[in-house]
Design an enzyme around this catalytic site. Structure first.
Site, PDB file in Angstrom:
ATOM      1  N   GLN A  63       0.827  -1.204   0.000  1.00 21.91           N
ATOM      2  CA  GLN A  63       0.000   0.000   0.000  1.00 21.91           C
ATOM      3  C   GLN A  63       0.863   1.256   0.000  1.00 21.91           C
ATOM      4  O   GLN A  63       0.562   2.238  -0.674  1.00 21.91           O
ATOM      5  CB  GLN A  63      -0.962   0.036   1.193  1.00 21.91           C
ATOM      6  CG  GLN A  63      -2.105  -0.945   1.037  1.00 21.91           C
ATOM      7  CD  GLN A  63      -2.766  -0.828  -0.326  1.00 21.91           C
ATOM      8  OE1 GLN A  63      -3.402   0.168  -0.626  1.00 21.91           O
ATOM      9  NE2 GLN A  63      -2.607  -1.836  -1.180  1.00 21.91           N
ATOM     10  N   HIS A  74       1.740   2.969  -3.308  1.00 18.74           N
ATOM     11  CA  HIS A  74       0.757   3.674  -4.151  1.00 18.74           C
ATOM     12  C   HIS A  74       1.063   5.160  -4.223  1.00 18.74           C
ATOM     13  O   HIS A  74       0.997   5.770  -5.291  1.00 18.74           O
ATOM     14  CB  HIS A  74      -0.662   3.486  -3.597  1.00 18.74           C
ATOM     15  CG  HIS A  74      -1.355   2.270  -4.124  1.00 18.74           C
ATOM     16  ND1 HIS A  74      -1.627   2.092  -5.452  1.00 18.74           N
ATOM     17  CD2 HIS A  74      -1.843   1.173  -3.490  1.00 18.74           C
ATOM     18  CE1 HIS A  74      -2.254   0.927  -5.630  1.00 18.74           C
ATOM     19  NE2 HIS A  74      -2.388   0.346  -4.458  1.00 18.74           N
ATOM     20  N   GLU A  95      -9.117   0.916   5.396  1.00 15.52           N
ATOM     21  CA  GLU A  95      -9.647   0.371   4.144  1.00 15.52           C
ATOM     22  C   GLU A  95      -9.439  -1.148   4.079  1.00 15.52           C
ATOM     23  O   GLU A  95     -10.358  -1.891   3.756  1.00 15.52           O
ATOM     24  CB  GLU A  95      -8.907   1.069   2.990  1.00 15.52           C
ATOM     25  CG  GLU A  95      -9.365   0.678   1.616  1.00 15.52           C
ATOM     26  CD  GLU A  95      -8.486   1.294   0.534  1.00 15.52           C
ATOM     27  OE1 GLU A  95      -7.387   1.809   0.876  1.00 15.52           O
ATOM     28  OE2 GLU A  95      -8.888   1.263  -0.643  1.00 15.52           O
ATOM     29  N   HIS A  96      -8.199  -1.595   4.351  1.00 15.52           N
ATOM     30  CA  HIS A  96      -7.870  -3.022   4.303  1.00 15.52           C
ATOM     31  C   HIS A  96      -7.338  -3.457   5.666  1.00 15.52           C
ATOM     32  O   HIS A  96      -6.449  -2.803   6.207  1.00 15.52           O
ATOM     33  CB  HIS A  96      -6.754  -3.300   3.292  1.00 15.52           C
ATOM     34  CG  HIS A  96      -7.016  -2.778   1.911  1.00 15.52           C
ATOM     35  ND1 HIS A  96      -6.463  -1.598   1.448  1.00 15.52           N
ATOM     36  CD2 HIS A  96      -7.767  -3.269   0.891  1.00 15.52           C
ATOM     37  CE1 HIS A  96      -6.857  -1.395   0.206  1.00 15.52           C
ATOM     38  NE2 HIS A  96      -7.650  -2.375  -0.162  1.00 15.52           N
ATOM     39  N   ASP A 118      -6.880  -7.157  -4.305  1.00 19.20           N
ATOM     40  CA  ASP A 118      -6.833  -6.033  -5.240  1.00 19.20           C
ATOM     41  C   ASP A 118      -7.140  -6.492  -6.659  1.00 19.20           C
ATOM     42  O   ASP A 118      -7.636  -5.728  -7.475  1.00 19.20           O
ATOM     43  CB  ASP A 118      -5.431  -5.404  -5.239  1.00 19.20           C
ATOM     44  CG  ASP A 118      -5.181  -4.561  -4.011  1.00 19.20           C
ATOM     45  OD1 ASP A 118      -6.158  -4.217  -3.317  1.00 19.20           O
ATOM     46  OD2 ASP A 118      -3.999  -4.232  -3.749  1.00 19.20           O
ATOM     47  N   HIS A 141     -53.400  16.103   3.831  1.00 17.62           N
ATOM     48  CA  HIS A 141     -53.051  14.735   4.214  1.00 17.62           C
ATOM     49  C   HIS A 141     -54.250  14.097   4.920  1.00 17.62           C
ATOM     50  O   HIS A 141     -54.641  12.969   4.614  1.00 17.62           O
ATOM     51  CB  HIS A 141     -51.842  14.722   5.175  1.00 17.62           C
ATOM     52  CG  HIS A 141     -50.514  14.932   4.515  1.00 17.62           C
ATOM     53  ND1 HIS A 141     -50.179  16.080   3.841  1.00 17.62           N
ATOM     54  CD2 HIS A 141     -49.418  14.122   4.418  1.00 17.62           C
ATOM     55  CE1 HIS A 141     -48.938  15.974   3.370  1.00 17.62           C
ATOM     56  NE2 HIS A 141     -48.456  14.803   3.708  1.00 17.62           N
TER      57      HIS A 141
END
Lengths: 440, 440
Positions: free
Chosen positions: A259, A262, A327-328, A361, A420
């Site tokens: 990660q 990235h 996230e992971h 992934d 109503h």
């Protein structure tokens, strides 16, 4: 070297709270620039899109068709190597299988009062998929954003991707065709988001826009939200590994770096109950960084945002992981099944020692578009649900109507909404025995 | 008198397209004002919230507790009449029953490759419910936004509602206590949204903000989106009735007015296959308007945004209805079951002659928070799902890992992510027979 934390230290809570509050995404204020681009695209359509594309991507496109003679998806795809095509096909089929299992059922039941209640799921008609250019132009992302839409039954899938100077990757082109994209336009940035939301030239507006992008794309999605649907706002990627003494430090180090590579704003965190494992991972990261082509990015991410957190036990590990809501989350522990129920906030969980995040992934089939920046506290990864919506359905029999009418009337009266009330009472009079006039 | 359209007229498509494109929400540009309020609340917390509350609501609150001596939820609720409490209880229990039926199941399966895949649903920890003040302060909305959160298992439900000069409705207070709100603060506007998102004084930040509000509230929700979750942006209410010759024109007129009375920007549309029914409904609306306390608002809505659309058959009615994608769709026809499968875009569908929309607004149990302004094309009404999120879960056995590794490696290589590739290859070497070194 990443920062270290120890839950037994007296200043842990102070330091950890500060760590949690750190912003990693760049704080550019692009709101004004994006608003101007969107206004132009809404007012001038294809002409504005062509102008911005010439300016930002140095690509000439036709203002009516939004196409360029220099970007041909089929020709590009033909250049994709056969073994890469096979890998894309393999991933495609697994993603299709996983998301097919997500189809929710319609539901209907009749209650004691004689009221039939339920809901029906229907698919969106049209979806725009944004695929970034440059470093983050990934064939896997094309599949992850497109295949679930196709499985859901979306009629029209429109892909946009910037092609600076006409350049685009053959694998992205092949993945788009394999996934069954219906229309493709070589445009990007806020102007592409505007074209998808408002329509431009022959590109008809879509109902929802998904896919990651830079700060301009994210802000454009935020600004068109409501007029069209959007997925969540994507931030820098994250991995959190929980490791006990059974974990292999070299493997964990590789996962943390997968990660970190990235982007410098990515975040990799190790939580461990075992001090030796923590030190070994830290050393293995340093060693692996030396032979990594993306090492510079990864090293910056690891030293700026990385962390090793030493905890007393796995319960404490879960508590810390839930506060981070990564996230992971990899559970590199002897008993991942025992640990899983304790994980409340995560985008995706990877169990055991043979499920590195990178497998998910690409090819396990589950979606890699996942909530970042602690958004797993309140949102889910992309799935079939993002391309479906739920209509509630209800029917009262005359008897069911009579059973519900008095409470509805009382509430309409309390809310001072006489029309109503009348839409109830006008039927009550007909449903009742005409002789009684009783509302009950 | 509403506008009329006839699908057989040569200019139908032109006029109908223009009608569809009309904006009903007020186009105030409040972005700058809201951004300033949010910045202040983030920087100064309770002090800023107290200052804005004094300024906008003429209410003094303590900057630490965010409470006012003049607003006591329990004391207010005690003033709610017994029969109104009973109606709120009745609605509460039906809403709880309906949303309990929405709980989705966790899922897990192991595929041929030996990969275990699935997902788990977990609830949000904390939710903020915004309840408007003034005309739109409805006890029914308190229930609709709060009960599903409670059923989902949210630990902490925080309600905010402006109390101008300390004024607040007893029914709203009773509904909040009945639904089990955990914390209440008498604040509103963008400053309340900021307090929920960032925290202020003793109010800790929440994970998601739901509930309707004015243009400032909607814009504030848009601006904090991503940092916290939000529901959809609420627009003016809508009803669309599809009627055949079996419909009672007086009933339909009452139903159309039940949405028109909400606001001059509300929209009521009749689609009918029967010319006589269309004319009779139009006349009945005019007649009913004369005796309606909310007649002025309703008449403005009907004359400005209302429409009667004459169609050739029910298939055409469904096509037009799907293009409009209204919040509420009533099927006032002889065979609503035959018609239902043709409705693809709607927030909620009401079947047959005894299910006026107002019944669903209050007591059928389904949620009345529904997508407006054509958002039913891409989104669903509020439900249990809004307070849950889905974590994907995956586990590869060593054999499953070996089956998936080559394709993952090929994709990582194509995407130029060598640390991704290493997190696979470092395990492949261990999984393989040490003698072969074969990656397959």
């Amino acid at each position: 070297m990443a920062r270290t934390f120890n839950t037994s230290a007296p200043d842990f809570e102070t330091r950890f709270s500060r760590f949690l509050g750190e912003q990693r995404a760049d704080g550019h204020d692009v709101g004004g620039i994006v608003a101007k681009i969107l206004d132009e695209v809404e007012a001038r359509g294809g002409e504005a899109v062509a102008r911005y594309t010439a300016q930002f991507d140095e690509l000439q496109i036709d203002p009516t068709t939004l196409q360029s003679d220099n970007v041909d998806l089929a020709a590009l795809a033909a250049d994709c190597p056969a073994d890469l095509k096979a890998a894309i096909d393999f991933a495609h089929d697994r993603i299709a299988a996983y998301h097919s299992a997500q189809r929710p059922s319609d539901h209907s039941f009749t209650d004691e009062a004689g009221v039939e209640l339920g809901w029906r799921w229907t698919s969106l008609e049209s979806v725009g998929v944004y695929v970034p250019g440059g470093r983050a132009s990934y064939p896997s992302s094309v599949l992850m954003n497109t295949v679930p839409a196709k499985i859901a039954g979306v009629d029209r899938i429109v892909m946009v991707a910037p092609a600076p100077k006409g350049e685009m990757g053959p694998a992205v082109a092949y993945a788009a065709l394999r996934a069954g994209v219906d229309e493709f336009y070589p445009i990007g940035g806020a102007q592409a988001v505007g074209a998808l939301a408002f329509g431009a030239g022959r590109l008809a507006p879509v109902d929802k826009i998904v896919g990651p992008g830079n700060a301009f794309v994210a802000e454009a999605k935020r600004q068109v939200f409501g007029r069209v649907g959007i997925d969540t706002i994507a931030g820098p990627s994250e991995i959190l590994v929980i490791a006990d003494e059974t974990a292999n430090p070299d493997w964990i180090a590789a996962d943390l770096l997968s990660q970190a590579e990235h982007d410098p704003s990515s975040q990799s965190i190790l939580i461990t109950v075992n001090e030796a494992v923590g030190r070994a991972v830290d050393n293995a990261v340093d060693k692996q960084l030396k032979t990594l082509a993306t090492g510079e990015r990864a090293a910056r991410s690891w030293s700026t945002h990385g962390a090793i957190i030493f905890v007393a036990d796995l319960d404490q590990a879960a508590t810390i992981a839930n506060r981070i809501a990564a996230e992971h989350v990899e559970l590199a522990v002897a008993d991942p099944d025992g640990m899983l129920p304790k994980i409340r906030h995560a985008g995706a969980v990877f169990l055991g020692h043979h499920t590195p995040e990178a497998l998910g992934d690409y090819v396990t089939g589950s979606n890699h578009v996942l909530p970042t920046s602690r958004a797993a506290r309140f949102s889910s990864g992309l799935g079939l649900y993002d391309f479906l919506k739920r209509m509630s359905v209800q029917r009262a029999s005359p008897a069911g109507f009579a059973a519900l009418a008095p409470a509805a009337l009382r509430l309409a009266e309390a809310e001072r909404l006489p029309a109503h009330a009348r839409s109830i009472s006008i039927r009550s009079n007909a449903v009742q025995d005409p002789g009684t006039g009783d509302d009950g």
